[in-house]
Design an enzyme around this catalytic site. Structure first.
Site, PDB file in Angstrom:
ATOM      1  N   GLY A 183       1.951   5.975  -6.574  1.00 32.23           N
ATOM      2  CA  GLY A 183       1.856   4.307  -6.317  1.00 32.23           C
ATOM      3  C   GLY A 183       2.403   3.127  -6.852  1.00 32.23           C
ATOM      4  N   CYS A 184       3.769   3.905  -7.875  1.00 37.99           N
ATOM      5  CA  CYS A 184       4.033   2.695  -8.636  1.00 37.99           C
ATOM      6  C   CYS A 184       5.249   2.378  -7.375  1.00 37.99           C
ATOM      7  CB  CYS A 184       4.832   3.472  -9.916  1.00 37.99           C
ATOM      8  SG  CYS A 184       3.702   3.405 -11.247  1.00 37.99           S
ATOM      9  N   GLN A 185       6.087   1.428  -8.061  1.00 41.02           N
ATOM     10  CA  GLN A 185       7.119   0.818  -6.861  1.00 41.02           C
ATOM     11  C   GLN A 185       8.712   1.395  -7.780  1.00 41.02           C
ATOM     12  OE1 GLN A 185       7.457  -3.473  -6.950  1.00 41.02           O
ATOM     13  NE2 GLN A 185       9.609  -3.418  -6.483  1.00 41.02           N
TER      14      GLN A 185
END
Length: 139
Positions: A50-52
């Site tokens: 879910g992290c860029q």
């Protein structure tokens, strides 16, 4: 120092900064102090979904306390995860599970972050709580 005391200190640190440029630089500086992780710990198992950017968090349970190790390939996420590591590392699972993440809104971090970075921040906080639950069950 308790988690709550550390959070309060962070809130006070941010309150002295008048604009987001200064806060942004402060977060980046926090990331520069992060030791990083050995390459073998930068595995899919430790990768935060879910992290860029790529962010890894690992935990070690020692003497009744959790110690976090983290890294990121992005300068801002590295600063954010460094902040979380400094707040929660070295505390018991009970302390971590009973703590909240209100400090994030009190320093205005979610308002400053893009939606994808805010999602990444929430994923990081969930992972820290997940480790606390997992190690609480093991102990």
């Amino acid at each position: 120092m308790t988690i709550k005391e550390k959070q309060q200190q962070l809130i006070e640190d941010f309150s002295f900064m008048e604009d987001w440029e200064a806060k942004y630089e402060y977060i980046i500086d926090l990331g520069k102090s992060l030791a990083g992780m050995p390459a073998e710990k930068k595995s899919d198992a430790n990768l935060i979904k879910g992290c860029q950017s790529k962010v890894w968090i690992d935990a070690e349970f020692k003497d009744g306390k959790l110690f976090f190790n983290a890294d990121s390939d992005g300068i801002l996420p590295k600063g954010i995860v460094s902040m979380l590591v400094s707040l929660y590392s070295g505390h018991t699972t009970e302390e971590i599970l009973s703590s909240d993440f209100d400090f994030i809104s009190k320093i205005g971090l979610q308002e400053f972050l893009s939606p994808s970075r805010a999602n990444g921040l929430m994923a990081m906080t969930k992972q820290i709580k997940f480790y606390a639950v997992a190690y609480q069950i093991k102990s």
